[in-house]
Design an enzyme around this catalytic site. Structure first.
Site, PDB file in Angstrom:
ATOM      1  N   TYR A   1       0.613  -1.314  -0.392  1.00 18.65           N
ATOM      2  CA  TYR A   1      -0.026  -0.040  -0.242  1.00 18.65           C
ATOM      3  C   TYR A   1       0.598   1.468   0.193  1.00 18.65           C
ATOM      4  O   TYR A   1       1.775   1.308   1.151  1.00 18.65           O
ATOM      5  CB  TYR A   1      -0.547  -0.085   0.883  1.00 18.65           C
ATOM      6  CG  TYR A   1      -1.809   0.982   0.874  1.00 18.65           C
ATOM      7  CD1 TYR A   1      -2.253   1.644   0.540  1.00 18.65           C
ATOM      8  CD2 TYR A   1      -2.622   0.762   2.342  1.00 18.65           C
ATOM      9  CE1 TYR A   1      -3.447   2.844   0.397  1.00 18.65           C
ATOM     10  CE2 TYR A   1      -4.315   2.195   2.763  1.00 18.65           C
ATOM     11  CZ  TYR A   1      -4.169   2.951   1.195  1.00 18.65           C
ATOM     12  OH  TYR A   1      -5.175   3.596   1.546  1.00 18.65           O
ATOM     13  N   CYS A   2       0.083   2.198  -1.002  1.00 17.35           N
ATOM     14  CA  CYS A   2       1.387   3.763  -0.938  1.00 17.35           C
ATOM     15  C   CYS A   2       3.061   3.492  -0.757  1.00 17.35           C
ATOM     16  O   CYS A   2       3.326   2.613  -2.036  1.00 17.35           O
ATOM     17  CB  CYS A   2       0.628   4.154   0.435  1.00 17.35           C
ATOM     18  SG  CYS A   2       1.430   6.254   0.256  1.00 17.35           S
ATOM     19  N   LEU A   3       3.245   3.799  -0.112  1.00 11.58           N
ATOM     20  CA  LEU A   3       4.879   3.499   0.054  1.00 11.58           C
ATOM     21  C   LEU A   3       5.572   2.152   0.437  1.00 11.58           C
ATOM     22  O   LEU A   3       6.355   1.601  -0.216  1.00 11.58           O
ATOM     23  CB  LEU A   3       5.632   4.124   0.990  1.00 11.58           C
ATOM     24  CG  LEU A   3       6.945   4.470   1.575  1.00 11.58           C
ATOM     25  CD1 LEU A   3       8.443   4.800   0.757  1.00 11.58           C
ATOM     26  CD2 LEU A   3       6.796   5.278   2.771  1.00 11.58           C
TER      27      LEU A   3
ATOM     28  N   LEU B   1      -1.196  -0.604  -4.073  1.00 16.35           N
ATOM     29  CA  LEU B   1      -2.356   0.082  -4.284  1.00 16.35           C
ATOM     30  C   LEU B   1      -2.072   1.206  -3.764  1.00 16.35           C
ATOM     31  O   LEU B   1      -1.336   1.889  -2.893  1.00 16.35           O
ATOM     32  CB  LEU B   1      -3.048  -0.541  -2.512  1.00 16.35           C
ATOM     33  CG  LEU B   1      -3.697  -2.188  -2.410  1.00 16.35           C
ATOM     34  CD1 LEU B   1      -2.699  -3.286  -1.821  1.00 16.35           C
ATOM     35  CD2 LEU B   1      -4.118  -2.073  -1.328  1.00 16.35           C
TER      36      LEU B   1
END
Length: 610
Positions: free
Chosen positions: A342-344, A370
């Site tokens: 997710y993200c980073l 994501l």
């Protein structure tokens, strides 16, 4: 990585027909308390300044330089500036004329109206009361004309234009009449009704937030006492089965008799805490996946202090993702797992996947990203804070402490949506004198984390500034040149159409960088958080799919050929995961695995607040 939707505030009790004056003794007690706390806070601040020394204000994000360049460009074209001023004056003249007609009882169309969804002006008096309507339209006229001028500056490069537009928008938002007691009709009424007690309560709230921030204003967004990790938030049953100095690995207790043979590892970002994916049972992605029959593992990152100042991005790969894969193999006997970032966390997962591919190690059966940036060529508004100058200033600050303070990063993300995440709470907490509403998402958003200096510096420079991750061999991890093109297993990208942290057109560019892998790109509704935390039971937002392969170069072309589906993207992803390997095995209880149980979920790392 903090994008949220603010809840409705607590409904106020209907005002009495005649307001009672406050008890003088109670008011005197309140004023004395406020005065005492203010004096104590001022004294502590002065002692801190004397100890640390008084430093002149630093322009760490380059606002002064940006606006000096803007003024030079504007003055180079005085005709354009004069034309903008004439347009402004004409709008004001028209507003005055129509306001006079409205005052005399005639219906007139507004000169300018708030954008749809602008909740600053939702109070009926902004439209129905002559004076407040005039104030509102005066502000909106000025805002519109200023935006037009700064968005049409000739000769400035694209990055400078974006910086000018961002800082100008924040300046305009700060000056909104909704943010001041005498020009906000709701605050004005409340002040009259309570004889100013709302402002006294607001001052107490302000002092409380300053005290909790040790002299820095840390606006309370929610009732933090309403939530307790493991009790009414982050409640999905599980066990911590492994840990390193950087993370704890949580395995969740199954709820089905059989599970998919291939485990699922979730890699959240360490900019925020993992439980955004496990808020409450109704909106927990973790619980939903467990209920679908997945053996779910998730990383819970440590909240670092100066002892981890030298922890590197490579350490997060090795002691985070790769260590988790080894632990999962020991716990379940499965060497190949599905993984989602997710993200980073997705950026880290992509790096780890390319590292494994470079070493020719088959550990990942599929990866899901994501709202993940892999290509950082167009990072959106976060690019305002990631110039070489701002990163150098940030590095200097991190070197002094060994980490980036979590509240500083939180402020940066809140500035991306200042009206929702800053000014709405200024009005509610300090002008109306109310307590913020208990809201799980805002509790998580306020639970900020630090970042080690070495890791964060590498991330900002190699990703945001130099965009080295997309260059074959641009970075090296564990002696392996990173080449995203070597990733061969299936990949699933889910992005959000209104994402202001990881713009979907840029995440799309990242998806196209995985040239050796079969890629499915899905576009969800809403933003960075709500677009992901979107359970099927909510039946909201919807998502777009387009089976075209390979992905066309232009994201708009992909969108034109995409089909919109109602509801959540979660079932689509689950079907995709099952298609990779739908073999089922008896359910795996973390308490009966080969790894010793360290403690119950959510674990101790996540409970460290700052």
């Amino acid at each position: 990585m903090s994008e949220t939707q603010t809840p409705a505030q607590k409904p106020a009790a209907p005002p009495p027909t005649t307001a009672e004056f406050p008890n003088p003794q109670e008011m005197a007690k309140i004023y004395a308390e406020v005065a005492e706390r203010a004096a104590r806070l001022l004294g502590e601040t002065m002692r801190k300044q004397l100890k640390e020394g008084i430093h002149p204000p630093a322009d760490e994000v380059g606002i002064a330089q940006t606006y000096m360049e803007m003024m030079a460009r504007l003055l180079a074209n005085p005709y354009r500036l004069a034309q903008a001023q004439m347009n402004l004056m004409w709008d004001y003249f028209t507003l005055w004329q129509r306001s006079m007609l409205k005052l005399m009882g005639m219906k007139t169309p507004p000169v300018v109206e708030p954008e749809k969804g602008d909740r600053r002006f939702k109070d009926p008096d902004w439209e129905e009361h002559f004076l407040f309507d005039y104030i509102k339209q005066s502000y909106l006229i000025a805002a519109r004309r200023i935006h037009e001028v700064v968005s049409d500056i000739k000769g400035a490069d694209e990055r400078t234009k974006k910086r000018i537009e961002f800082f100008t928008r924040n300046f305009i938002d700060a000056l909104s009449p909704s943010n001041f007691a005498l020009t906000n009709p709701e605050v004005f009424r409340e002040t009259l009704r309570t004889h100013g007690q709302n402002l006294v309560r607001g001052l107490k709230n302000l002092l409380r937030d300053l005290e909790e921030g040790h002299g820095q204003l840390r606006i309370r967004m929610t009732d933090t006492s309403a939530f307790e990790l493991g009790k009414n938030i982050a409640t999905t049953p599980g066990k911590v089965v492994y840990q390193t100095e950087l993370m704890q690995l949580i395995q969740y207790t199954p709820t089905t008799e059989t599970v998919y043979k291939r485990p699922l590892l979730i890699v959240p970002p360490w900019i925020n805490k993992y439980y955004i994916l496990d808020l409450r049972p109704q909106n927990s992605l973790v619980k939903w996946l467990v209920d679908q029959g997945h053996t779910v593992f998730i990383l819970s990152w440590v909240n670092p202090d100066e002892r981890l100042a030298q922890a590197t991005f490579e350490d997060y790969v090795q002691k985070g993702v790769l260590a988790a894969l080894d632990a999962i193999e020991e716990q379940t006997g499965e060497r190949v797992v599905n993984a989602a970032g997710y993200c980073l966390g997705g950026t880290l997962l992509a790096t780890a996947a390319a590292c494994l591919a470079g070493k020719r190690q088959k550990r990942l059966g599929s990866t899901t990203f994501l709202t993940t940036l892999i290509d950082f060529s167009e990072p959106g508004e976060l690019g305002v804070f990631t110039t070489p100058e701002t990163v150098a200033a940030l590095e200097k600050k991190m070197q002094e402490r060994g980490y980036l303070e979590g509240s500083e990063m939180a402020t940066t993300f809140n500035m991306l949506r200042a009206n929702d995440l800053i000014w709405s709470f200024v009005v509610n907490n300090y002008l109306l004198g109310k307590e913020p509403f208990p809201f799980d998402l805002l509790y998580w958003n306020s639970d900020s984390t630090r970042m080690p200096a070495a890791m964060h510096s590498f991330y900002l420079r190699k990703m945001y500034i130099e965009n080295k991750l997309v260059e074959p061999g641009g970075i090296e991890i564990l002696g392996t040149p990173i080449d995203l093109g070597k990733i061969k297993h299936p990949c699933y990208f889910i992005s959000a159409v209104e994402d202001h942290i990881a713009p979907w057109r840029t995440t799309y560019k990242g998806a196209r960088r995985l040239t050796g892998a079969p890629v499915r790109f899905v576009l969800g509704g809403s933003g960075h958080i709500a677009g992901i935390v979107n359970p099927p039971s909510a039946n909201k937002y919807g998502y777009w799919t387009n089976p075209v392969t390979p992905l066309p170069e232009d994201p708009e072309e992909w969108l034109r050929g995409a089909e919109h589906h109602p509801g959540s993207w979660w079932p689509n992803w689950n079907d995709w995961l099952a298609a990779q390997d739908d073999t089922r095995v008896p359910a795996r209880d973390p308490a009966q695995g080969k790894l010793p149980v360290i403690e119950d979920a959510p674990g101790s790392y996540v409970k460290v607040r700052i």
